[in-house]
Design an enzyme around this catalytic site. Structure first.
Site, mmCIF file in Angstrom:
data_model
loop_
_atom_site.group_PDB
_atom_site.id
_atom_site.type_symbol
_atom_site.label_atom_id
_atom_site.label_comp_id
_atom_site.label_asym_id
_atom_site.label_seq_id
_atom_site.Cartn_x
_atom_site.Cartn_y
_atom_site.Cartn_z
ATOM 1 N N ASP A 170 -1.038 13.697 -0.487
ATOM 2 C CA ASP A 170 -0.983 14.845 0.341
ATOM 3 C C ASP A 170 0.347 15.144 0.634
ATOM 4 O OD1 ASP A 170 -1.252 16.625 2.646
ATOM 5 O OD2 ASP A 170 -3.656 15.842 2.935
ATOM 6 N N HIS A 208 -3.346 17.292 -1.045
ATOM 7 C CA HIS A 208 -3.955 18.174 0.277
ATOM 8 C C HIS A 208 -5.097 18.848 -0.267
ATOM 9 C CE1 HIS A 208 -3.890 19.393 4.360
ATOM 10 N NE2 HIS A 208 -3.959 20.638 3.816
#
Length: 244
Positions: free
Chosen positions: A170, A201
């Site tokens: 992420d 993400h």
């Protein structure tokens, strides 16, 4: 059936998207938006939850700043617009709005009294903040909520069962922050954190840049099982208690 409702909150009225299942009453799931507002993706999540038998409600978290935000995740201009709203969003006020939404979702006869929270990005952060500051939440689901590590000092307030989906790559949650989240939640027997190697993400976002079908299927399957277990088990226990 899909529609919008008005929620009369303590700080004012705001809109929410609602998707109703075929069979009522049903458990409610309050769906909390990413930085793009209650857009097509969030509405689709609500519709899918309704198909699974839940009453899905997505409040307009940006109502104080700009009511009715509906941004496109593939537009750079919309990204910048969403980031501006995200950076100026009042999170503490947002917790109050989410509490009001929970109460509004639970109140009508079409809800069986059980309410879960489910959020993505900004919405996931707000799931965590609301869950550690509030009682009366039957289940909570978190997808890639950046900045959550800033609120881990409040983790002792977590009473609701919590399921977290953490993407290992992420770009908005550093490896150090991920380690902090895992360490803090490891102390809570009611919290489960799943980590997804190689995922970025918003890997579960419909048609998103980093969408990964296999990882999304795994995460969403876990979410479905978790919601069914928590909301259905609680409903059965309530029915047994009432008959006793």
């Amino acid at each position: 059936m899909k529609d919008h409702i008005a929620i009369e909150g303590h700080d004012g009225a705001f809109a929410a998207y609602i998707a109703r299942p075929k069979t009522l009453p049903a458990p409610a799931v309050v769906v909390l938006q990413e930085l793009f507002g209650v857009n097509a993706d969030i509405r689709r999540h609500c519709d899918e939850l309704a198909e699974q038998g839940y009453l899905a409600v997505a409040p307009d978290l940006y109502w104080r700043q700009e009511p009715g935000v509906d941004l496109n995740v593939t537009s750079e201009a919309d990204w910048q617009h969403g980031l501006r709203l995200y950076s100026s969003y009042d999170r503490d006020a947002g917790v109050r709005d989410i509490k009001d939404t929970i109460d509004a979702a639970r109140r009508p006869p079409e809800c069986n009294g059980k309410v879960a929270l489910l959020g993505y990005c900004l919405g996931a952060l707000m799931v965590f903040m609301t869950a550690v500051r509030s009682d009366g939440i039957d289940a909570a689901v978190w997808y890639h909520g950046a900045d959550t590590e800033k609120y881990l000092g409040e983790v002792d307030g977590l009473n609701a069962p919590l399921l977290m989906h953490l993407a290992e790559e992420d770009e908005f949650i550093s490896k150090a922050a991920q380690a902090e989240i895992k360490a803090a939640l490891a102390k809570k027997p009611n919290a489960t954190v799943y980590s997804y190697p190689g995922q970025c993400h918003a890997f579960s976002r419909h048609n998103g840049k980093h969408y990964n079908a296999a990882a999304a299927h795994l995460a969403n399957g876990r979410t479905s099982e978790f919601l069914h277990q928590q909301l259905r088990r609680l409903s059965v226990e309530s029915e047994v208690a009432e008959r006793s």
